[in-house]
Design a protein around this motif. Structure first.
Motif, PDB file in Angstrom:
ATOM      1  N   GLY A 263       0.788  -1.216   0.000  1.00 29.85           N
ATOM      2  CA  GLY A 263       0.000   0.000   0.000  1.00 29.85           C
ATOM      3  C   GLY A 263       0.820   1.266   0.000  1.00 29.85           C
ATOM      4  O   GLY A 263       1.987   1.303  -0.408  1.00 29.85           O
ATOM      5  N   THR A 264       0.193   2.339   0.477  1.00 29.65           N
ATOM      6  CA  THR A 264       0.831   3.642   0.615  1.00 29.65           C
ATOM      7  C   THR A 264       0.748   4.051   2.075  1.00 29.65           C
ATOM      8  O   THR A 264      -0.336   4.026   2.660  1.00 29.65           O
ATOM      9  CB  THR A 264       0.144   4.699  -0.260  1.00 29.65           C
ATOM     10  N   LEU A 265       1.875   4.429   2.665  1.00 28.31           N
ATOM     11  CA  LEU A 265       1.925   4.863   4.058  1.00 28.31           C
ATOM     12  C   LEU A 265       2.134   6.369   4.092  1.00 28.31           C
ATOM     13  O   LEU A 265       3.136   6.886   3.598  1.00 28.31           O
ATOM     14  CB  LEU A 265       3.056   4.156   4.801  1.00 28.31           C
ATOM     15  N   VAL A 266       1.162   7.073   4.678  1.00 25.03           N
ATOM     16  CA  VAL A 266       1.231   8.526   4.820  1.00 25.03           C
ATOM     17  C   VAL A 266       1.573   8.837   6.277  1.00 25.03           C
ATOM     18  O   VAL A 266       0.947   8.312   7.197  1.00 25.03           O
ATOM     19  CB  VAL A 266      -0.117   9.183   4.437  1.00 25.03           C
ATOM     20  N   LEU A 267       2.555   9.721   6.474  1.00 25.36           N
ATOM     21  CA  LEU A 267       3.043  10.031   7.817  1.00 25.36           C
ATOM     22  C   LEU A 267       2.529  11.383   8.294  1.00 25.36           C
ATOM     23  O   LEU A 267       2.200  12.266   7.493  1.00 25.36           O
ATOM     24  CB  LEU A 267       4.571  10.008   7.830  1.00 25.36           C
ATOM     25  N   HIS A 268       2.513  11.548   9.617  1.00 28.69           N
ATOM     26  CA  HIS A 268       1.970  12.759  10.238  1.00 28.69           C
ATOM     27  C   HIS A 268       2.739  13.032  11.529  1.00 28.69           C
ATOM     28  O   HIS A 268       2.961  12.118  12.322  1.00 28.69           O
ATOM     29  CB  HIS A 268       0.480  12.524  10.540  1.00 28.69           C
ATOM     30  N   HIS A 269       3.164  14.289  11.746  1.00 27.44           N
ATOM     31  CA  HIS A 269       3.897  14.647  12.966  1.00 27.44           C
ATOM     32  C   HIS A 269       4.016  16.174  13.071  1.00 27.44           C
ATOM     33  O   HIS A 269       4.302  16.823  12.074  1.00 27.44           O
ATOM     34  CB  HIS A 269       5.305  14.047  12.946  1.00 27.44           C
ATOM     35  N   PRO A 270       3.843  16.726  14.303  1.00 26.31           N
ATOM     36  CA  PRO A 270       3.186  16.127  15.470  1.00 26.31           C
ATOM     37  C   PRO A 270       1.688  16.145  15.240  1.00 26.31           C
ATOM     38  O   PRO A 270       1.222  16.687  14.214  1.00 26.31           O
ATOM     39  CB  PRO A 270       3.576  17.078  16.594  1.00 26.31           C
ATOM     40  N   PHE A 271       0.901  15.588  16.181  1.00 32.09           N
ATOM     41  CA  PHE A 271      -0.526  15.482  15.891  1.00 32.09           C
ATOM     42  C   PHE A 271      -1.165  16.862  15.822  1.00 32.09           C
ATOM     43  O   PHE A 271      -1.108  17.652  16.755  1.00 32.09           O
ATOM     44  CB  PHE A 271      -1.253  14.635  16.936  1.00 32.09           C
ATOM     45  N   ASP A 272      -1.766  17.129  14.673  1.00 31.05           N
ATOM     46  CA  ASP A 272      -2.473  18.392  14.420  1.00 31.05           C
ATOM     47  C   ASP A 272      -3.794  18.022  13.764  1.00 31.05           C
ATOM     48  O   ASP A 272      -3.816  17.486  12.649  1.00 31.05           O
ATOM     49  CB  ASP A 272      -1.641  19.289  13.511  1.00 31.05           C
ATOM     50  N   LEU A 273      -4.890  18.294  14.440  1.00 29.75           N
ATOM     51  CA  LEU A 273      -6.183  17.803  13.988  1.00 29.75           C
ATOM     52  C   LEU A 273      -6.554  18.288  12.595  1.00 29.75           C
ATOM     53  O   LEU A 273      -6.998  17.504  11.744  1.00 29.75           O
ATOM     54  CB  LEU A 273      -7.271  18.206  14.997  1.00 29.75           C
ATOM     55  N   GLN A 274      -6.362  19.572  12.324  1.00 30.67           N
ATOM     56  CA  GLN A 274      -6.732  20.101  11.011  1.00 30.67           C
ATOM     57  C   GLN A 274      -5.893  19.469   9.903  1.00 30.67           C
ATOM     58  O   GLN A 274      -6.415  19.117   8.833  1.00 30.67           O
ATOM     59  CB  GLN A 274      -6.592  21.624  11.000  1.00 30.67           C
ATOM     60  N   LEU A 275      -4.596  19.329  10.134  1.00 33.16           N
ATOM     61  CA  LEU A 275      -3.725  18.704   9.136  1.00 33.16           C
ATOM     62  C   LEU A 275      -4.071  17.230   8.968  1.00 33.16           C
ATOM     63  O   LEU A 275      -4.059  16.694   7.852  1.00 33.16           O
ATOM     64  CB  LEU A 275      -2.260  18.867   9.542  1.00 33.16           C
ATOM     65  N   PHE A 276      -4.367  16.560  10.060  1.00 31.44           N
ATOM     66  CA  PHE A 276      -4.768  15.150  10.034  1.00 31.44           C
ATOM     67  C   PHE A 276      -5.983  14.960   9.129  1.00 31.44           C
ATOM     68  O   PHE A 276      -5.998  14.085   8.254  1.00 31.44           O
ATOM     69  CB  PHE A 276      -5.073  14.708  11.470  1.00 31.44           C
ATOM     70  N   LEU A 277      -6.980  15.801   9.297  1.00 31.63           N
ATOM     71  CA  LEU A 277      -8.186  15.700   8.472  1.00 31.63           C
ATOM     72  C   LEU A 277      -7.888  16.059   7.019  1.00 31.63           C
ATOM     73  O   LEU A 277      -8.419  15.429   6.082  1.00 31.63           O
ATOM     74  CB  LEU A 277      -9.267  16.625   9.026  1.00 31.63           C
ATOM     75  N   ARG A 278      -7.036  17.041   6.829  1.00 35.22           N
ATOM     76  CA  ARG A 278      -6.677  17.436   5.469  1.00 35.22           C
ATOM     77  C   ARG A 278      -5.972  16.294   4.736  1.00 35.22           C
ATOM     78  O   ARG A 278      -6.224  16.046   3.553  1.00 35.22           O
ATOM     79  CB  ARG A 278      -5.786  18.676   5.504  1.00 35.22           C
ATOM     80  N   GLN A 279      -5.094  15.579   5.452  1.00 30.64           N
ATOM     81  CA  GLN A 279      -4.398  14.463   4.826  1.00 30.64           C
ATOM     82  C   GLN A 279      -5.370  13.350   4.449  1.00 30.64           C
ATOM     83  O   GLN A 279      -5.218  12.713   3.403  1.00 30.64           O
ATOM     84  CB  GLN A 279      -3.316  13.930   5.766  1.00 30.64           C
ATOM     85  N   LEU A 305     -16.917  17.693  10.391  1.00 29.07           N
ATOM     86  CA  LEU A 305     -16.692  16.606   9.447  1.00 29.07           C
ATOM     87  C   LEU A 305     -17.659  16.654   8.264  1.00 29.07           C
ATOM     88  O   LEU A 305     -17.363  16.112   7.199  1.00 29.07           O
ATOM     89  CB  LEU A 305     -16.819  15.262  10.160  1.00 29.07           C
ATOM     90  N   ASP A 306     -18.805  17.306   8.456  1.00 30.21           N
ATOM     91  CA  ASP A 306     -19.809  17.327   7.389  1.00 30.21           C
ATOM     92  C   ASP A 306     -19.323  18.058   6.144  1.00 30.21           C
ATOM     93  O   ASP A 306     -19.791  17.789   5.029  1.00 30.21           O
ATOM     94  CB  ASP A 306     -21.096  17.999   7.891  1.00 30.21           C
ATOM     95  N   SER A 307     -18.382  18.974   6.324  1.00 30.59           N
ATOM     96  CA  SER A 307     -17.890  19.761   5.186  1.00 30.59           C
ATOM     97  C   SER A 307     -16.734  19.084   4.460  1.00 30.59           C
ATOM     98  O   SER A 307     -16.193  19.644   3.514  1.00 30.59           O
ATOM     99  CB  SER A 307     -17.438  21.136   5.676  1.00 30.59           C
ATOM    100  N   MET A 308     -16.346  17.888   4.892  1.00 26.87           N
ATOM    101  CA  MET A 308     -15.171  17.231   4.318  1.00 26.87           C
ATOM    102  C   MET A 308     -15.574  15.975   3.557  1.00 26.87           C
ATOM    103  O   MET A 308     -16.520  15.274   3.926  1.00 26.87           O
ATOM    104  CB  MET A 308     -14.196  16.855   5.434  1.00 26.87           C
ATOM    105  N   ASP A 309     -14.799  15.680   2.521  1.00 29.84           N
ATOM    106  CA  ASP A 309     -15.021  14.472   1.734  1.00 29.84           C
ATOM    107  C   ASP A 309     -14.265  13.316   2.395  1.00 29.84           C
ATOM    108  O   ASP A 309     -13.076  13.134   2.169  1.00 29.84           O
ATOM    109  CB  ASP A 309     -14.543  14.683   0.296  1.00 29.84           C
ATOM    110  N   LEU A 310     -14.983  12.547   3.187  1.00 36.19           N
ATOM    111  CA  LEU A 310     -14.382  11.412   3.893  1.00 36.19           C
ATOM    112  C   LEU A 310     -14.741  10.088   3.227  1.00 36.19           C
ATOM    113  O   LEU A 310     -14.629   9.032   3.839  1.00 36.19           O
ATOM    114  CB  LEU A 310     -14.854  11.400   5.352  1.00 36.19           C
ATOM    115  N   SER A 311     -15.158  10.152   1.976  1.00 32.57           N
ATOM    116  CA  SER A 311     -15.670   8.951   1.312  1.00 32.57           C
ATOM    117  C   SER A 311     -14.633   7.849   1.156  1.00 32.57           C
ATOM    118  O   SER A 311     -14.997   6.672   1.032  1.00 32.57           O
ATOM    119  CB  SER A 311     -16.245   9.325  -0.055  1.00 32.57           C
ATOM    120  N   SER A 312     -13.348   8.195   1.164  1.00 31.55           N
ATOM    121  CA  SER A 312     -12.319   7.162   1.012  1.00 31.55           C
ATOM    122  C   SER A 312     -12.080   6.389   2.307  1.00 31.55           C
ATOM    123  O   SER A 312     -11.596   5.255   2.280  1.00 31.55           O
ATOM    124  CB  SER A 312     -10.996   7.802   0.577  1.00 31.55           C
TER     125      SER A 312
END
Length: 567
Positions: A263-279, A305-312
């Motif tokens: 697969g594909t591994l996407v990394l995140h650091h440090p935890f930032d909620l807005q960036l987490f959702l954007r990724q 969350l309603d304004s974001m495309d979380l379909s994936s």
């Protein structure tokens, strides 16, 4: 380096639980079969972390970089079975370093970025690493200087990545730039890491005063990958988002199914909620992990969350604290996202309550499958086939088979470790007479029918404080506070907190006439090199600590005493 007895390796291999593969075998397969597929994605904010632009690597590029870094480590004097400690953020270079270690047969023993001299010295004294890899500085702290201080008078070198290598350290990037990748491949072919050999030593805390090293071999990581992939229903080529440092089984547990499923591994650091959702949105993430408090807060944020495309996003793994039916139901009903309830530890005691095994959302929040028990059938489960569990009465050491009676949950099998690193006494106490690992956690059997099929978490036998999903040993903090000149006696406990799960409170009896406040105590602990996440967040001054007949502080009684005090 093989620690598992050969007869156990032969037994588990004959059962089909263990095999002849390593993580490096999966990596080499992937670079051959899907060379052009994106494999690894840096945090989007990497430039803010270390000044370098974020990278996106294909499997072919990743394989080449792993060979190059492996060759550079050999050029720096490391060799098979050497222990490598790293203190690095969650960036592509960290994943590459770990895979390079697996490629040339090193053992990795990583530590968290917030660790300071106190914790790093304990790690170095316990595992005796031949090298520490770190950044020169990070978030304003001089990591290279600390590593040099710890490495001094030990047979250990400090390798700096990310530039600005200071005198006394080795510039790892310079070695990587001139390394010959073919050297790593040739070295691996001449003396490959075998499936039964130790690959990681991660760190865990219990009731003991200091963290304990947990060795896990390649076989155990392969099994872990199979279990996580099954529980999260991870499919081929899916995108996984890892928001946590690669220092324990929870975060590294995403690396194994990523390799397994190409697969594909996407990394995140440090935890930032807005960036987490954007990724999640921009990278089309299929599966990730998050703390229960974060997931609950997301559902309670109106319209976020309603304004974001979380379909994936198919599923999210969560654990370290009890999950609420509200949260699991909310994600499923509003967004079609299934939350997997995970119970686990670095020692390899793991249970997964997922959509397949527990379709009812309310039950999934409260129960786990009762795996590896005679008469309880989970026919399609990898976990059920390779682990055994038992529930034990702590007073009589007899098995509990009826519902509703709390006991300690114990594990053995293909995923469970064999003992703590260089710690025979603690290892002996960690296993019972039948060879089952004592988790220190209280469960009870639940469910209907003549043989109930579920476990329900009740509480902890051990006294660890779980703050934001991170285990903190209270005895370690007690020992440090005992050295404060103005403190007669002290003990710390975890107090309930809606957001963090628990927060640490220090109960202190001052020396007569001494004035103490929280800032004074936390400053003193920081000066002794204690990591900031272990600092007390509340102070209670007492005339005396409660003591039992053995002159020990009963933490449950102390906690109740503090909670009953007037606000």
């Amino acid at each position: 380096m093989q620690l598992t007895p050969q007869d156990k390796v032969d037994d588990y291999t004959a059962r089909g639980w263990w095999g002849d593969l390593t993580l490096d075998d999966w990596l080499q397969r992937n670079r051959r079969e899907v060379p052009d597929r994106i494999a690894l994605v840096d945090p989007a904010n990497r430039t803010d972390l270390d000044g370098r632009p974020p990278r996106r690597l294909t499997w072919a590029q990743l394989g080449e970089e792993v060979d190059r870094v492996g060759a550079a480590l050999l050029d720096c004097g490391l060799s098979k079975d050497d222990i490598l400690t790293y203190q690095l953020p969650n960036i592509a270079d960290t994943v590459i370093l770990a895979l390079a270690a697996s490629r040339i047969g090193l053992i990795i023993s990583p530590v968290a970025m917030p660790y300071r001299r106190h914790e790093l010295t304990h790690v170095a004294d316990t595992v005796r690493p031949r090298a520490i890899v770190t950044l020169a500085t990070f978030a304003g702290f001089d990591h290279a200087a600390m590593a040099l201080d710890v490495a001094r008078d030990r047979d250990c070198r400090v390798l700096v990545t990310g530039g600005n290598a200071v005198e006394g350290t080795i510039d790892l990037d310079a070695h990587i730039a001139i390394a010959d990748p073919a050297r790593a491949a040739a070295y691996h072919d001449a003396q490959p890491m075998r499936p039964a050999e130790v690959f990681t030593i991660f760190w865990t805390s219990g009731t003991e005063a200091r963290p304990k090293g947990v060795p896990r071999d390649q076989n155990q990581w392969i099994v872990n990958g199979q279990m996580v992939a099954e529980a999260a229903d991870i499919g081929d080529a899916e995108v996984l988002l890892n928001p946590f440092p690669l220092i324990n089984i929870g975060s590294f547990g995403l690396v194994t199914p990523w390799l397994m499923k190409q697969g594909t591994l996407v990394l995140h650091h440090p935890f930032d909620l807005q960036l987490f959702l954007r990724q999640i949105v921009e990278e089309r993430v299929n599966y990730t992990i998050a703390a229960p408090a974060i997931l609950t807060a997301l559902l309670k944020a109106p319209g976020l969350l309603d304004s974001m495309d979380l379909s994936s996003l198919r599923a999210i793994g969560s654990g370290s604290a009890p999950l609420s039916p509200f949260m699991i139901e909310g994600f499923a009903e509003r967004y079609g996202i299934e939350v997997c309830n995970i119970y686990g530890s670095n020692e390899g005691a793991s249970l997964f309550s997922d959509a397949r095994s527990m379709p009812d959302h309310s039950e999934r929040a409260r129960y786990f499958p009762r795996m590896g028990v005679e008469g309880v059938d989970w026919p399609d489960s990898v976990s059920n086939a390779m682990i055994q569990t038992r529930l034990v009465d702590l007073e009589t050491e007899t098995d509990i088979t009826e519902a509703g009676k709390p006991g300690e949950l114990r594990f053995q099998g293909a995923a469970t470790f064999g003992g703590y690193w260089n710690n025979r006494e603690t290892t002996a106490n960690a296993f019972d007479a039948q060879g089952f690992y004592r988790t220190g956690d209280l469960f009870e059997i639940a469910g209907d029918g003549p043989v109930p099929r579920f476990y329900r978490f009740v509480g902890r036998c051990k006294e660890i404080i779980v703050r934001g999903g991170v285990n903190i040993s209270p005895a370690e903090i007690d020992d440090l506070l005992a050295g404060h000149p103005a403190i007669r006696e002290a003990a710390v406990v975890g107090l309930p907190d809606e957001r963090m799960g628990e927060r640490m409170c220090a109960a202190v009896v001052p020396v007569d006439g001494q004035q103490l406040d929280l800032a004074t105590i936390t400053d003193w602990l920081e000066q002794r090199g204690l990591a900031r996440f272990k600092l007390p967040e509340q102070l209670v001054l007492l005339d005396a600590l409660p003591r039992n007949a053995m002159n020990k502080v009963p933490r449950r009684e102390l906690r109740e005493l503090i909670l009953d005090r007037p606000a």
